[in-house]
Design an enzyme around this catalytic site. Structure first.
Site, mmCIF file in Angstrom:
data_model
loop_
_atom_site.group_PDB
_atom_site.id
_atom_site.type_symbol
_atom_site.label_atom_id
_atom_site.label_comp_id
_atom_site.label_asym_id
_atom_site.label_seq_id
_atom_site.Cartn_x
_atom_site.Cartn_y
_atom_site.Cartn_z
ATOM 1 N N THR A 179 27.401 42.059 40.610
ATOM 2 C CA THR A 179 28.780 41.584 40.448
ATOM 3 C C THR A 179 29.461 42.456 39.403
ATOM 4 O O THR A 179 28.816 42.946 38.487
ATOM 5 C CB THR A 179 28.736 40.116 39.956
ATOM 6 N N ARG A 207 29.478 28.949 50.646
ATOM 7 C CA ARG A 207 29.205 28.814 49.201
ATOM 8 C C ARG A 207 30.141 29.712 48.376
ATOM 9 O O ARG A 207 30.337 30.884 48.669
ATOM 10 C CB ARG A 207 27.754 29.205 48.935
ATOM 11 N N ILE A 208 30.711 29.156 47.345
ATOM 12 C CA ILE A 208 31.526 29.914 46.395
ATOM 13 C C ILE A 208 30.826 29.841 45.039
ATOM 14 O O ILE A 208 30.399 28.762 44.618
ATOM 15 C CB ILE A 208 32.939 29.291 46.249
ATOM 16 N N GLY A 209 30.727 30.963 44.369
ATOM 17 C CA GLY A 209 30.074 30.985 43.057
ATOM 18 C C GLY A 209 31.063 30.790 41.927
ATOM 19 O O GLY A 209 32.179 30.287 42.115
ATOM 20 N N ASP A 210 30.642 31.214 40.754
ATOM 21 C CA ASP A 210 31.462 31.023 39.553
ATOM 22 C C ASP A 210 32.560 32.052 39.394
ATOM 23 O O ASP A 210 33.576 31.784 38.741
ATOM 24 C CB ASP A 210 30.558 31.107 38.315
ATOM 25 N N THR A 229 28.309 37.100 34.828
ATOM 26 C CA THR A 229 27.527 37.525 35.988
ATOM 27 C C THR A 229 26.168 36.853 35.917
ATOM 28 O O THR A 229 25.507 36.902 34.873
ATOM 29 C CB THR A 229 27.329 39.048 36.052
ATOM 30 N N GLY A 230 25.779 36.209 36.976
ATOM 31 C CA GLY A 230 24.491 35.531 36.952
ATOM 32 C C GLY A 230 24.452 34.452 38.014
ATOM 33 O O GLY A 230 25.240 34.480 38.970
ATOM 34 N N TRP A 231 23.552 33.541 37.843
ATOM 35 C CA TRP A 231 23.348 32.477 38.820
ATOM 36 C C TRP A 231 24.537 31.513 38.716
ATOM 37 O O TRP A 231 24.586 30.649 37.843
ATOM 38 C CB TRP A 231 22.033 31.781 38.523
ATOM 39 N N GLY A 232 25.479 31.694 39.651
ATOM 40 C CA GLY A 232 26.801 31.095 39.527
ATOM 41 C C GLY A 232 26.825 29.593 39.347
ATOM 42 O O GLY A 232 27.674 29.048 38.625
HETATM 43 N N1 ASP Z 1 27.783 35.011 39.623
HETATM 44 C C1 ASP Z 1 27.812 35.506 40.975
HETATM 45 C C2 ASP Z 1 27.725 34.319 41.916
HETATM 46 O O1 ASP Z 1 26.993 33.395 41.633
HETATM 47 C C3 ASP Z 1 26.712 36.451 41.283
HETATM 48 C C4 ASP Z 1 26.437 37.516 40.253
HETATM 49 O O2 ASP Z 1 26.966 37.471 39.171
HETATM 50 O O3 ASP Z 1 25.671 38.439 40.554
HETATM 51 O O4 ASP Z 1 28.349 34.355 42.936
#
Ligand code: ASP
Length: 326
Positions: A179, A207-210, A229-232
Protein backbone atom coordinates in the site's frame (compact mmCIF):
# COMPACT_ATOMS: atom_id res chain seq x y z
CA UNK A 1 0.22 35.47 12.25
CA UNK A 2 1.56 33.88 9.15
CA UNK A 3 5.05 32.43 9.07
CA UNK A 4 6.99 30.29 6.64
CA UNK A 5 7.41 26.66 7.59
CA UNK A 6 10.11 24.39 6.25
CA UNK A 7 8.27 21.89 4.05
CA UNK A 8 8.56 18.16 4.72
CA UNK A 9 7.23 15.18 2.78
CA UNK A 10 7.08 11.61 4.13
CA UNK A 11 5.99 8.56 2.14
CA UNK A 12 5.48 4.83 2.57
CA UNK A 13 5.16 2.00 0.10
CA UNK A 14 3.68 -0.52 2.51
CA UNK A 15 4.65 -2.59 5.52
CA UNK A 16 4.89 -6.38 5.60
CA UNK A 17 7.17 -9.35 5.04
CA UNK A 18 10.12 -7.64 3.43
CA UNK A 19 13.07 -9.98 3.73
CA UNK A 20 16.56 -9.28 2.59
CA UNK A 21 16.19 -12.00 -0.06
CA UNK A 22 14.32 -9.54 -2.27
CA UNK A 23 16.32 -9.53 -5.51
CA UNK A 24 18.86 -6.70 -5.78
CA UNK A 25 17.20 -5.63 -9.02
CA UNK A 26 13.80 -5.34 -7.35
CA UNK A 27 15.25 -3.56 -4.34
CA UNK A 28 16.90 -1.07 -6.66
CA UNK A 29 13.63 -0.43 -8.49
CA UNK A 30 11.73 0.07 -5.24
CA UNK A 31 14.34 2.50 -3.86
CA UNK A 32 14.35 4.40 -7.16
CA UNK A 33 10.55 4.66 -7.14
CA UNK A 34 10.47 5.92 -3.55
CA UNK A 35 13.17 8.48 -4.38
CA UNK A 36 11.28 9.66 -7.46
CA UNK A 37 8.03 9.95 -5.48
CA UNK A 38 9.82 12.06 -2.84
CA UNK A 39 11.40 14.30 -5.47
CA UNK A 40 8.19 14.80 -7.44
CA UNK A 41 6.22 15.56 -4.30
CA UNK A 42 8.87 17.82 -2.81
CA UNK A 43 9.12 19.81 -6.04
CA UNK A 44 5.51 20.90 -5.43
CA UNK A 45 6.34 22.05 -1.92
CA UNK A 46 9.35 23.99 -3.16
CA UNK A 47 7.15 25.73 -5.72
CA UNK A 48 4.99 26.87 -2.80
CA UNK A 49 2.13 24.52 -3.69
CA UNK A 50 -0.14 23.14 -0.97
CA UNK A 51 0.66 19.96 0.95
CA UNK A 52 -2.23 18.28 -0.87
CA UNK A 53 -0.41 18.66 -4.20
CA UNK A 54 2.72 17.05 -2.79
CA UNK A 55 0.67 14.13 -1.47
CA UNK A 56 -1.07 13.51 -4.81
CA UNK A 57 2.17 13.93 -6.81
CA UNK A 58 4.06 11.42 -4.66
CA UNK A 59 1.25 8.87 -4.53
CA UNK A 60 0.66 9.06 -8.28
CA UNK A 61 4.28 8.00 -8.90
CA UNK A 62 3.84 4.95 -6.66
CA UNK A 63 0.43 4.05 -8.12
CA UNK A 64 2.01 3.98 -11.59
CA UNK A 65 4.82 1.72 -10.41
CA UNK A 66 3.94 -2.02 -10.57
CA UNK A 67 6.07 -2.81 -7.51
CA UNK A 68 3.47 -1.37 -5.14
CA UNK A 69 0.01 -2.53 -4.16
CA UNK A 70 -1.78 0.54 -5.49
CA UNK A 71 -2.87 1.40 -9.02
CA UNK A 72 -0.88 -0.80 -11.43
CA UNK A 73 0.35 -3.83 -9.48
CA UNK A 74 -2.56 -3.91 -7.03
CA UNK A 75 -3.30 -7.24 -5.37
CA UNK A 76 -6.15 -9.48 -6.59
CA UNK A 77 -9.45 -10.18 -4.89
CA UNK A 78 -10.72 -13.73 -4.37
CA UNK A 79 -12.63 -13.35 -7.66
CA UNK A 80 -9.51 -12.35 -9.57
CA UNK A 81 -10.18 -8.62 -9.79
CA UNK A 82 -8.22 -5.54 -8.78
CA UNK A 83 -10.37 -3.43 -6.47
CA UNK A 84 -8.89 -0.12 -5.45
CA UNK A 85 -9.39 2.19 -2.45
CA UNK A 86 -7.90 5.62 -1.73
CA UNK A 87 -8.34 8.68 0.47
CA UNK A 88 -6.95 12.16 0.91
CA UNK A 89 -7.40 14.71 3.68
CA UNK A 90 -6.56 18.39 4.04
CA UNK A 91 -5.54 19.06 7.64
CA UNK A 92 -6.02 22.81 7.30
CA UNK A 93 -9.80 22.57 6.93
CA UNK A 94 -10.62 18.89 7.62
CA UNK A 95 -11.89 18.43 4.06
CA UNK A 96 -11.55 14.88 2.81
CA UNK A 97 -12.25 12.70 -0.22
CA UNK A 98 -12.25 8.92 -0.55
CA UNK A 99 -13.14 6.19 -3.01
CA UNK A 100 -13.61 2.48 -2.49
CA UNK A 101 -13.97 -0.61 -4.66
CA UNK A 102 -13.17 0.88 -8.09
CA UNK A 103 -11.86 -1.23 -10.98
CA UNK A 104 -11.00 1.17 -13.76
CA UNK A 105 -9.53 4.31 -12.24
CA UNK A 106 -5.86 4.60 -13.23
CA UNK A 107 -4.90 6.83 -10.29
CA UNK A 108 -7.34 6.37 -7.41
CA UNK A 109 -5.72 9.18 -5.38
CA UNK A 110 -6.69 11.68 -8.10
CA UNK A 111 -10.29 10.52 -7.91
CA UNK A 112 -10.27 10.81 -4.12
CA UNK A 113 -8.98 14.37 -4.54
CA UNK A 114 -11.74 15.13 -7.07
CA UNK A 115 -14.35 13.82 -4.61
CA UNK A 116 -12.97 16.26 -2.05
CA UNK A 117 -12.65 19.21 -4.42
CA UNK A 118 -15.71 18.79 -6.62
CA UNK A 119 -18.49 17.14 -4.61
CA UNK A 120 -20.23 17.70 -1.32
CA UNK A 121 -19.53 14.09 -0.35
CA UNK A 122 -16.58 12.45 1.34
CA UNK A 123 -16.68 8.87 0.06
CA UNK A 124 -17.88 7.34 -3.21
CA UNK A 125 -17.78 3.65 -4.06
CA UNK A 126 -17.94 1.20 -6.98
CA UNK A 127 -19.83 2.04 -10.17
CA UNK A 128 -21.02 5.40 -8.86
CA UNK A 129 -17.46 6.46 -8.18
CA UNK A 130 -16.50 5.50 -11.73
CA UNK A 131 -19.44 7.44 -13.18
CA UNK A 132 -18.25 10.46 -11.23
CA UNK A 133 -14.68 9.85 -12.46
CA UNK A 134 -15.91 10.10 -16.05
CA UNK A 135 -17.73 13.34 -15.30
CA UNK A 136 -14.70 14.77 -13.53
CA UNK A 137 -12.37 13.90 -16.42
CA UNK A 138 -10.34 11.38 -14.40
CA UNK A 139 -8.51 8.81 -16.52
CA UNK A 140 -10.17 5.38 -16.75
CA UNK A 141 -8.37 2.28 -18.03
CA UNK A 142 -9.28 -1.27 -18.92
CA UNK A 143 -9.20 -3.42 -15.74
CA UNK A 144 -6.40 -5.49 -17.30
CA UNK A 145 -4.08 -2.47 -16.88
CA UNK A 146 -3.64 -3.23 -13.17
CA UNK A 147 -2.63 -6.88 -13.59
CA UNK A 148 0.89 -8.09 -12.88
CA UNK A 149 1.99 -11.72 -12.97
CA UNK A 150 3.53 -11.52 -9.49
CA UNK A 151 0.24 -10.44 -7.91
CA UNK A 152 -1.66 -13.08 -9.87
CA UNK A 153 0.65 -15.79 -8.55
CA UNK A 154 0.17 -14.48 -5.01
CA UNK A 155 -3.57 -14.97 -5.44
CA UNK A 156 -3.13 -18.48 -6.87
CA UNK A 157 -1.07 -19.41 -3.82
CA UNK A 158 -3.68 -17.99 -1.46
CA UNK A 159 -6.50 -19.82 -3.30
CA UNK A 160 -4.62 -23.13 -3.09
CA UNK A 161 -4.15 -22.66 0.63
CA UNK A 162 -7.87 -21.79 0.97
CA UNK A 163 -8.77 -25.08 -0.77
CA UNK A 164 -6.53 -27.15 1.46
CA UNK A 165 -8.04 -25.41 4.45
CA UNK A 166 -4.59 -24.20 5.34
CA UNK A 167 -3.78 -20.97 7.07
CA UNK A 168 -2.34 -18.70 4.44
CA UNK A 169 1.39 -18.78 4.79
CA UNK A 170 2.47 -15.38 6.05
CA UNK A 171 -1.22 -14.73 6.50
CA UNK A 172 -0.82 -11.76 8.73
CA UNK A 173 1.68 -10.02 6.57
CA UNK A 174 2.12 -11.16 2.99
CA UNK A 175 -1.51 -10.46 2.14
CA UNK A 176 -1.20 -6.81 2.93
CA UNK A 177 1.90 -5.35 1.50
CA UNK A 178 2.78 -2.47 -0.77
CA UNK A 179 0.00 0.00 0.00
CA UNK A 180 1.26 3.53 -0.60
CA UNK A 181 0.80 6.74 1.34
CA UNK A 182 2.13 10.24 1.85
CA UNK A 183 1.94 13.02 4.44
CA UNK A 184 3.18 16.54 3.79
CA UNK A 185 3.71 19.89 5.50
CA UNK A 186 3.81 22.91 3.21
CA UNK A 187 5.46 26.32 3.52
CA UNK A 188 2.23 27.79 4.90
CA UNK A 189 2.16 25.23 7.70
CA UNK A 190 -0.67 23.13 6.25
CA UNK A 191 -0.65 19.36 6.66
CA UNK A 192 -2.21 16.75 4.36
CA UNK A 193 -2.39 12.96 4.22
CA UNK A 194 -3.24 10.43 1.50
CA UNK A 195 -3.30 6.65 1.06
CA UNK A 196 -3.93 4.37 -1.94
CA UNK A 197 -4.21 0.58 -2.02
CA UNK A 198 -5.46 -2.57 -3.68
CA UNK A 199 -6.24 -3.86 -0.19
CA UNK A 200 -5.47 -7.45 0.76
CA UNK A 201 -4.88 -10.42 -1.55
CA UNK A 202 -7.88 -12.78 -1.70
CA UNK A 203 -10.25 -10.23 -0.14
CA UNK A 204 -13.92 -11.10 -0.63
CA UNK A 205 -17.42 -9.73 -0.65
CA UNK A 206 -16.49 -6.16 -1.47
CA UNK A 207 -14.23 -5.91 1.57
CA UNK A 208 -12.99 -2.37 2.20
CA UNK A 209 -9.92 -1.81 4.37
CA UNK A 210 -8.76 1.11 6.45
CA UNK A 211 -7.00 3.10 3.73
CA UNK A 212 -10.06 4.98 2.38
CA UNK A 213 -11.69 5.32 5.79
CA UNK A 214 -11.03 8.78 7.18
CA UNK A 215 -9.59 8.37 10.66
CA UNK A 216 -8.60 4.73 10.23
CA UNK A 217 -5.90 4.61 7.54
CA UNK A 218 -5.81 8.29 6.62
CA UNK A 219 -6.19 11.42 8.73
CA UNK A 220 -4.91 14.98 8.95
CA UNK A 221 -5.74 18.00 11.08
CA UNK A 222 -3.94 21.27 11.78
CA UNK A 223 -1.31 19.59 13.97
CA UNK A 224 -0.79 16.08 12.62
CA UNK A 225 -1.07 13.96 9.46
CA UNK A 226 -0.99 10.15 9.26
CA UNK A 227 -1.13 7.45 6.58
CA UNK A 228 -1.24 3.82 7.69
CA UNK A 229 -0.39 0.49 6.13
CA UNK A 230 -1.12 -2.89 7.59
CA UNK A 231 -3.89 -5.26 8.51
CA UNK A 232 -6.74 -2.86 7.82
CA UNK A 233 -9.35 -4.38 10.09
CA UNK A 234 -7.24 -3.47 13.12
CA UNK A 235 -6.65 0.07 11.90
CA UNK A 236 -10.40 0.48 11.53
CA UNK A 237 -11.11 -0.88 15.02
CA UNK A 238 -8.53 1.38 16.63
CA UNK A 239 -9.32 4.35 14.34
CA UNK A 240 -5.55 4.38 14.19
CA UNK A 241 -4.70 7.51 12.20
CA UNK A 242 -7.17 9.67 14.14
CA UNK A 243 -6.01 8.15 17.41
CA UNK A 244 -2.39 9.15 16.71
CA UNK A 245 -3.44 12.69 15.78
CA UNK A 246 -5.63 13.09 18.86
CA UNK A 247 -2.77 12.07 21.12
CA UNK A 248 -0.58 14.66 19.40
CA UNK A 249 -3.01 17.57 19.17
CA UNK A 250 -5.22 17.04 22.22
CA UNK A 251 -2.97 15.27 24.69
CA UNK A 252 0.26 16.95 23.56
CA UNK A 253 2.07 13.62 23.28
CA UNK A 254 5.23 13.94 21.12
CA UNK A 255 4.59 12.61 17.62
CA UNK A 256 7.03 9.70 17.73
CA UNK A 257 5.64 8.46 21.01
CA UNK A 258 2.02 8.84 19.94
CA UNK A 259 2.62 6.95 16.69
CA UNK A 260 4.60 4.19 18.43
CA UNK A 261 1.92 3.75 21.12
CA UNK A 262 -0.79 3.09 18.54
CA UNK A 263 1.23 1.17 15.94
CA UNK A 264 3.61 -0.79 18.14
CA UNK A 265 1.47 -1.31 21.25
CA UNK A 266 -2.25 -0.96 20.68
CA UNK A 267 -2.53 -2.69 17.29
CA UNK A 268 -0.22 -5.67 18.09
CA UNK A 269 -1.92 -6.14 21.47
CA UNK A 270 -5.13 -6.88 19.54
CA UNK A 271 -3.39 -9.25 17.10
CA UNK A 272 -2.91 -6.83 14.20
CA UNK A 273 0.24 -5.53 12.55
CA UNK A 274 1.58 -2.94 10.14
CA UNK A 275 3.07 0.53 10.19
CA UNK A 276 2.38 4.20 9.57
CA UNK A 277 3.98 7.47 8.65
CA UNK A 278 3.19 10.57 10.68
CA UNK A 279 4.15 14.24 10.54
CA UNK A 280 3.37 17.14 12.86
CA UNK A 281 3.14 20.87 12.30
CA UNK A 282 6.75 21.40 13.46
CA UNK A 283 8.02 18.97 10.83
CA UNK A 284 8.71 16.08 13.21
CA UNK A 285 8.57 12.73 11.41
CA UNK A 286 7.62 9.27 12.73
CA UNK A 287 7.67 6.02 10.75
CA UNK A 288 6.90 3.18 13.17
CA UNK A 289 6.17 -0.40 12.06
CA UNK A 290 6.07 -3.81 13.68
CA UNK A 291 6.67 -5.94 10.57
CA UNK A 292 10.01 -7.00 9.03
CA UNK A 293 10.16 -3.83 7.06
CA UNK A 294 8.31 -0.89 5.59
CA UNK A 295 9.11 0.87 2.35
CA UNK A 296 9.51 4.43 3.53
CA UNK A 297 11.22 7.76 3.01
CA UNK A 298 11.23 11.46 3.79
CA UNK A 299 12.62 14.67 2.41
CA UNK A 300 13.07 17.98 4.18
CA UNK A 301 14.95 21.26 4.08
CA UNK A 302 18.12 19.94 2.44
CA UNK A 303 16.16 18.35 -0.41
CA UNK A 304 17.86 14.98 0.11
CA UNK A 305 15.61 11.94 -0.31
CA UNK A 306 16.09 9.52 2.63
CA UNK A 307 14.82 6.05 1.73
CA UNK A 308 14.78 2.88 3.85
CA UNK A 309 13.22 -0.58 3.65
CA UNK A 310 14.33 -2.89 6.45
CA UNK A 311 13.72 -2.72 10.15
CA UNK A 312 17.39 -2.54 11.03
CA UNK A 313 18.10 0.18 8.49
CA UNK A 314 18.40 3.80 9.65
CA UNK A 315 15.87 6.07 8.03
CA UNK A 316 17.54 9.23 9.30
CA UNK A 317 14.70 10.26 11.60
CA UNK A 318 16.84 9.76 14.68
CA UNK A 319 18.96 12.67 13.55
CA UNK A 320 18.13 16.02 15.12
CA UNK A 321 16.57 16.94 11.75
CA UNK A 322 13.89 17.32 10.64
CA UNK A 323 12.11 17.85 13.94
CA UNK A 324 12.96 18.65 17.50
CA UNK A 325 10.72 16.74 19.87
CA UNK A 326 12.26 13.26 19.58
N1 ASP B 1 -4.20 -1.46 5.01
C1 ASP B 1 -4.50 -2.02 3.72
C2 ASP B 1 -5.83 -2.74 3.81
O1 ASP B 1 -6.09 -3.38 4.81
C3 ASP B 1 -3.47 -2.97 3.23
C4 ASP B 1 -2.03 -2.54 3.39
O2 ASP B 1 -1.76 -1.56 4.04
O3 ASP B 1 -1.15 -3.20 2.83
O4 ASP B 1 -6.56 -2.71 2.87
Amino acid sequence: MSYATTPVLVIHGGAGVIKREMSPAKEKMVRAALTLALQKGYAKLKEGKPALDAVTAAITVLEDDPNFNAGKGAVFTHDGKNELDAAIMDGSNLKAGAIAGVHRVKNPILLARAVMDKTEHVMLSGDGAETFAKEAGIELVDPSYFRTEERWQQLQKALKEDKLGQQHSDVETAKHFGTVGAVALDADGRLAAGTSTGGMTDKRWGRIGDSPIIGAGTYANSGCAVSGTGWGEYYIRTVAAHEICMRVTQMRVPLKRAAAEVINQEIPSMGGNGGAIALDASGNVAMPFNTDGMFRGWIGADGVAHVAIYGDESDGTDDPMPGTDQ
